[in-house]
Scaffold this motif. Structure first.
Motif, PDB file in Angstrom:
ATOM      1  N   HIS A  63       0.796  -1.237   0.000  1.00 39.18           N
ATOM      2  CA  HIS A  63       0.000   0.000   0.000  1.00 39.18           C
ATOM      3  C   HIS A  63       0.824   1.280   0.000  1.00 39.18           C
ATOM      4  CE1 HIS A  63      -3.442  -2.569   0.836  1.00 39.18           C
ATOM      5  NE2 HIS A  63      -2.776  -3.096   1.845  1.00 39.18           N
ATOM      6  N   GLY A  64       2.129   1.141   0.107  1.00 39.81           N
ATOM      7  CA  GLY A  64       2.972   2.319   0.105  1.00 39.81           C
ATOM      8  C   GLY A  64       2.860   3.130   1.390  1.00 39.81           C
ATOM      9  N   LEU A  65       3.293   4.387   1.321  1.00 39.50           N
ATOM     10  CA  LEU A  65       3.279   5.266   2.476  1.00 39.50           C
ATOM     11  C   LEU A  65       1.860   5.495   2.990  1.00 39.50           C
ATOM     12  CD1 LEU A  65       5.294   6.930   4.199  1.00 39.50           C
ATOM     13  CD2 LEU A  65       4.740   8.896   2.734  1.00 39.50           C
ATOM     14  N   LYS A  66       0.913   5.503   2.079  1.00 40.47           N
ATOM     15  CA  LYS A  66      -0.487   5.720   2.452  1.00 40.47           C
ATOM     16  C   LYS A  66      -0.991   4.628   3.391  1.00 40.47           C
ATOM     17  CE  LYS A  66      -5.053   6.529   0.425  1.00 40.47           C
ATOM     18  NZ  LYS A  66      -5.830   6.606  -0.853  1.00 40.47           N
ATOM     19  N   GLY A  67      -0.525   3.399   3.176  1.00 32.39           N
ATOM     20  CA  GLY A  67      -0.944   2.299   4.034  1.00 32.39           C
ATOM     21  C   GLY A  67      -0.415   2.437   5.444  1.00 32.39           C
ATOM     22  N   LEU A  68       0.833   2.895   5.577  1.00 36.78           N
ATOM     23  CA  LEU A  68       1.423   3.063   6.900  1.00 36.78           C
ATOM     24  C   LEU A  68       0.796   4.222   7.669  1.00 36.78           C
ATOM     25  CD1 LEU A  68       5.202   2.455   6.106  1.00 36.78           C
ATOM     26  CD2 LEU A  68       3.725   1.004   7.507  1.00 36.78           C
ATOM     27  N   TYR A  69       0.268   5.197   6.932  1.00 30.71           N
ATOM     28  CA  TYR A  69      -0.348   6.360   7.577  1.00 30.71           C
ATOM     29  C   TYR A  69      -1.864   6.355   7.428  1.00 30.71           C
ATOM     30  CZ  TYR A  69       4.110   8.538   8.649  1.00 30.71           C
ATOM     31  OH  TYR A  69       5.348   8.801   9.188  1.00 30.71           O
ATOM     32  N   ALA A  70      -2.448   5.170   7.375  1.00 30.89           N
ATOM     33  CA  ALA A  70      -3.903   5.058   7.265  1.00 30.89           C
ATOM     34  C   ALA A  70      -4.573   5.704   8.476  1.00 30.89           C
ATOM     35  CB  ALA A  70      -4.307   3.589   7.162  1.00 30.89           C
ATOM     36  N   GLY A  71      -5.549   6.552   8.228  1.00 30.13           N
ATOM     37  CA  GLY A  71      -6.271   7.224   9.309  1.00 30.13           C
ATOM     38  C   GLY A  71      -5.472   8.286  10.025  1.00 30.13           C
ATOM     39  N   TYR A  72      -4.441   8.829   9.357  1.00 32.88           N
ATOM     40  CA  TYR A  72      -3.546   9.777  10.025  1.00 32.88           C
ATOM     41  C   TYR A  72      -4.270  11.049  10.473  1.00 32.88           C
ATOM     42  CZ  TYR A  72       0.258  13.059  10.834  1.00 32.88           C
ATOM     43  OH  TYR A  72       1.094  13.981  11.399  1.00 32.88           O
ATOM     44  N   TRP A  73      -4.997  11.675   9.549  1.00 28.93           N
ATOM     45  CA  TRP A  73      -5.611  12.965   9.868  1.00 28.93           C
ATOM     46  C   TRP A  73      -6.718  12.830  10.907  1.00 28.93           C
ATOM     47  CZ3 TRP A  73      -2.737  16.814   8.873  1.00 28.93           C
ATOM     48  CH2 TRP A  73      -1.916  16.827   7.744  1.00 28.93           C
ATOM     49  N   SER A  74      -7.492  11.767  10.818  1.00 27.85           N
ATOM     50  CA  SER A  74      -8.547  11.577  11.813  1.00 27.85           C
ATOM     51  C   SER A  74      -7.948  11.251  13.181  1.00 27.85           C
ATOM     52  CB  SER A  74      -9.506  10.464  11.376  1.00 27.85           C
ATOM     53  OG  SER A  74      -8.807   9.264  11.134  1.00 27.85           O
ATOM     54  N   THR A  75      -6.827  10.528  13.181  1.00 25.68           N
ATOM     55  CA  THR A  75      -6.142  10.244  14.437  1.00 25.68           C
ATOM     56  C   THR A  75      -5.591  11.520  15.048  1.00 25.68           C
ATOM     57  OG1 THR A  75      -5.525   8.028  13.676  1.00 25.68           O
ATOM     58  CG2 THR A  75      -4.270   8.937  15.522  1.00 25.68           C
ATOM     59  N   LEU A  76      -5.009  12.370  14.198  1.00 28.40           N
ATOM     60  CA  LEU A  76      -4.452  13.638  14.667  1.00 28.40           C
ATOM     61  C   LEU A  76      -5.549  14.552  15.198  1.00 28.40           C
ATOM     62  CD1 LEU A  76      -1.444  14.434  14.566  1.00 28.40           C
ATOM     63  CD2 LEU A  76      -1.992  15.918  12.629  1.00 28.40           C
ATOM     64  N   ALA A  77      -6.687  14.577  14.529  1.00 29.60           N
ATOM     65  CA  ALA A  77      -7.798  15.428  14.963  1.00 29.60           C
ATOM     66  C   ALA A  77      -8.330  15.014  16.324  1.00 29.60           C
ATOM     67  CB  ALA A  77      -8.921  15.378  13.923  1.00 29.60           C
ATOM     68  N   ARG A  78      -8.183  13.747  16.670  1.00 27.37           N
ATOM     69  CA  ARG A  78      -8.621  13.268  17.979  1.00 27.37           C
ATOM     70  C   ARG A  78      -7.548  13.433  19.038  1.00 27.37           C
ATOM     71  NH1 ARG A  78      -8.619   6.987  18.760  1.00 27.37           N
ATOM     72  NH2 ARG A  78      -6.419   7.553  18.582  1.00 27.37           N
ATOM     73  N   ASP A  79      -6.296  13.086  18.689  1.00 22.11           N
ATOM     74  CA  ASP A  79      -5.245  12.992  19.695  1.00 22.11           C
ATOM     75  C   ASP A  79      -4.614  14.323  20.069  1.00 22.11           C
ATOM     76  OD1 ASP A  79      -5.696  10.329  19.803  1.00 22.11           O
ATOM     77  OD2 ASP A  79      -3.926   9.731  18.651  1.00 22.11           O
ATOM     78  N   VAL A  80      -4.557  15.286  19.136  1.00 22.93           N
ATOM     79  CA  VAL A  80      -3.944  16.578  19.452  1.00 22.93           C
ATOM     80  C   VAL A  80      -4.731  17.326  20.532  1.00 22.93           C
ATOM     81  CG1 VAL A  80      -3.442  18.875  18.530  1.00 22.93           C
ATOM     82  CG2 VAL A  80      -2.657  16.851  17.307  1.00 22.93           C
ATOM     83  N   PRO A  81      -6.063  17.448  20.407  1.00 22.26           N
ATOM     84  CA  PRO A  81      -6.811  18.072  21.517  1.00 22.26           C
ATOM     85  C   PRO A  81      -6.677  17.287  22.828  1.00 22.26           C
ATOM     86  CG  PRO A  81      -8.155  18.005  19.541  1.00 22.26           C
ATOM     87  CD  PRO A  81      -6.947  17.165  19.265  1.00 22.26           C
ATOM     88  N   PHE A  82      -6.671  15.951  22.724  1.00 23.48           N
ATOM     89  CA  PHE A  82      -6.516  15.133  23.925  1.00 23.48           C
ATOM     90  C   PHE A  82      -5.185  15.422  24.611  1.00 23.48           C
ATOM     91  CE2 PHE A  82      -4.576  11.374  25.804  1.00 23.48           C
ATOM     92  CZ  PHE A  82      -5.500  11.056  26.790  1.00 23.48           C
ATOM     93  N   ALA A  83      -4.110  15.460  23.827  1.00 25.16           N
ATOM     94  CA  ALA A  83      -2.783  15.692  24.394  1.00 25.16           C
ATOM     95  C   ALA A  83      -2.689  17.073  25.033  1.00 25.16           C
ATOM     96  CB  ALA A  83      -1.723  15.543  23.297  1.00 25.16           C
ATOM     97  N   GLY A  84      -3.257  18.086  24.370  1.00 20.78           N
ATOM     98  CA  GLY A  84      -3.237  19.431  24.928  1.00 20.78           C
ATOM     99  C   GLY A  84      -4.034  19.532  26.209  1.00 20.78           C
ATOM    100  N   LEU A  85      -5.214  18.916  26.234  1.00 21.79           N
ATOM    101  CA  LEU A  85      -6.058  18.965  27.429  1.00 21.79           C
ATOM    102  C   LEU A  85      -5.425  18.206  28.586  1.00 21.79           C
ATOM    103  CD1 LEU A  85      -9.620  18.433  25.886  1.00 21.79           C
ATOM    104  CD2 LEU A  85      -8.784  20.491  27.050  1.00 21.79           C
TER     105      LEU A  85
END
Length: 363
Positions: free
Chosen positions: A200-222
């Protein structure tokens, strides 16, 4: 921290150290706190190692590609034990620990470095905002390593042993889309990474990257914001209500309790982001939602607030001990090794200065 860096009573931050007037003049190199990267990495790996069996059960229950027959966590425990034994609970621990080590290092290292820079060079951003920004930046940088490791870890977690995986595939007990072959068995982290990259290339290794970031960045900051706020409240309570008490609570125990509370509160508040992320990732070929905004709107319309907070209880149950173990480990390492590192560095500096002085005298 809300207290000014120049205040002699500045509240202790995550590191438990105050910024006093005797601190050296702030220069950019002083903002980089390398020890926090080391302690954070070790603490992240420790927290992942402690909670990995629970994470394996959670991943198998949530995934669509699991052996059928287990409808709850107790049945899943029996299923994993019967098919794979104790080793089954620790499948995928190598990429899990690697990803948590990288995330813990960047998270705590960037928290302290960024927080110091914001509070000293930009006092207008001091306090809770500096904590939130620092935590968000740390988690974002860690995600470049964490997300690929998470993809590999979860695929390895649902496999179990090669024998049980092959048996399940042969019996057709793996839930999968008709006409799409299930990926092969991964012998280890390196094999998993190479196979995903090849297929799957790089896309396979980063599957769900943006949705994961959208969840985890606010969590980490809070999480770091809550932790700092509760540490400040704890210090205030001791000063006001127990001014002459000999009661001493170790930083490790405080990290265990406050870290768990901070992780639980952050997990609950970010549950809606986790719900939307999960629904977008599991909707399959028949798309029900057209992006984040559409998913939020439809969920709110059909299910209300309760729909956005589905799964909040197991999410809290997972994050409370994971956060508690991580913060406890960080505080333990700071208490037991920071002074030793400083003493060793001072000894080396003194030895270097003495040697230089002897050389000058002989000349």
């Amino acid at each position: 921290m809300a207290a000014s860096p120049s205040s002699p009573h500045a509240a202790p931050g995550v590191s438990g150290q105050s910024l006093s007037p005797s601190a050296p003049s702030p220069h950019l190199p002083n903002y980089f706190m390398w020890r926090e990267f080391v302690w954070g990495g070790m603490a992240g790996a420790f927290g992942e190692g402690m909670m990995h069996p629970v994470d394996t059960l959670k991943t198998r229950l949530q995934s669509q590609a699991i052996m059928t027959g287990a409808k709850n966590i107790f049945q899943m425990v029996r299923t994993v034990w019967a098919s794979d034994g104790l080793r089954g609970f620790y499948r995928g621990i190598s990429p899990g620990v690697t990803g948590s080590l990288a995330t813990g290092a960047t998270y705590f290292g960037i928290i302290e470095s960024t927080k110091a820079w914001l509070e000293i060079a930009n006092p207008n951003l001091s306090g809770h905002w500096s904590h939130f920004i620092a935590g968000a930046i740390g988690d974002t940088l860690g995600s470049f390593v964490y997300v690929p490791c998470e993809v590999m870890k979860q695929r390895m977690q649902i496999q179990g042993t090669q024998k049980s995986w092959a048996s399940a595939v042969a019996k057709g007990n793996i839930s999968q889309t008709h006409g799409i072959e299930m990926y092969g068995y991964y012998n280890g982290m390196f094999h998993a990474g190479c196979s995903i990259w090849r297929d799957h290339g790089l896309k396979g290794l980063y599957a769900g990257y943006w949705s994961t970031l959208a969840r985890d960045v606010p969590f980490a900051g809070l999480m770091v914001t809550f932790y700092e706020a509760m540490k400040k409240m704890s210090e205030y309570g001791k000063t006001k209500y127990l001014p002459h008490s000999d009661l001493h609570v170790s930083n490790s125990f405080e990290g265990l309790v406050l870290g768990g509370l901070a992780g639980g509160c952050s997990a609950y508040l970010t549950t809606p982001l986790d719900v939307i992320k999960t629904r977008l990732q599991v909707q399959g070929s028949t798309s029900r939602y057209n992006g984040w905004l559409d998913a939020i709107t439809k969920t709110w319309t059909s299910e209300g607030v309760r729909g956005l907070f589905k799964g909040s209880v197991p999410r809290i149950i997972w994050y409370v001990p994971a956060s508690a173990f991580t913060f406890m480990a960080v505080e333990f390492l700071r208490d037991h090794f920071n002074d030793k590192v400083d003493a060793d560095a001072h000894e080396v500096t003194s030895l270097s200065m003495d040697t230089k002085s002897e050389v000058e005298k002989s000349a």
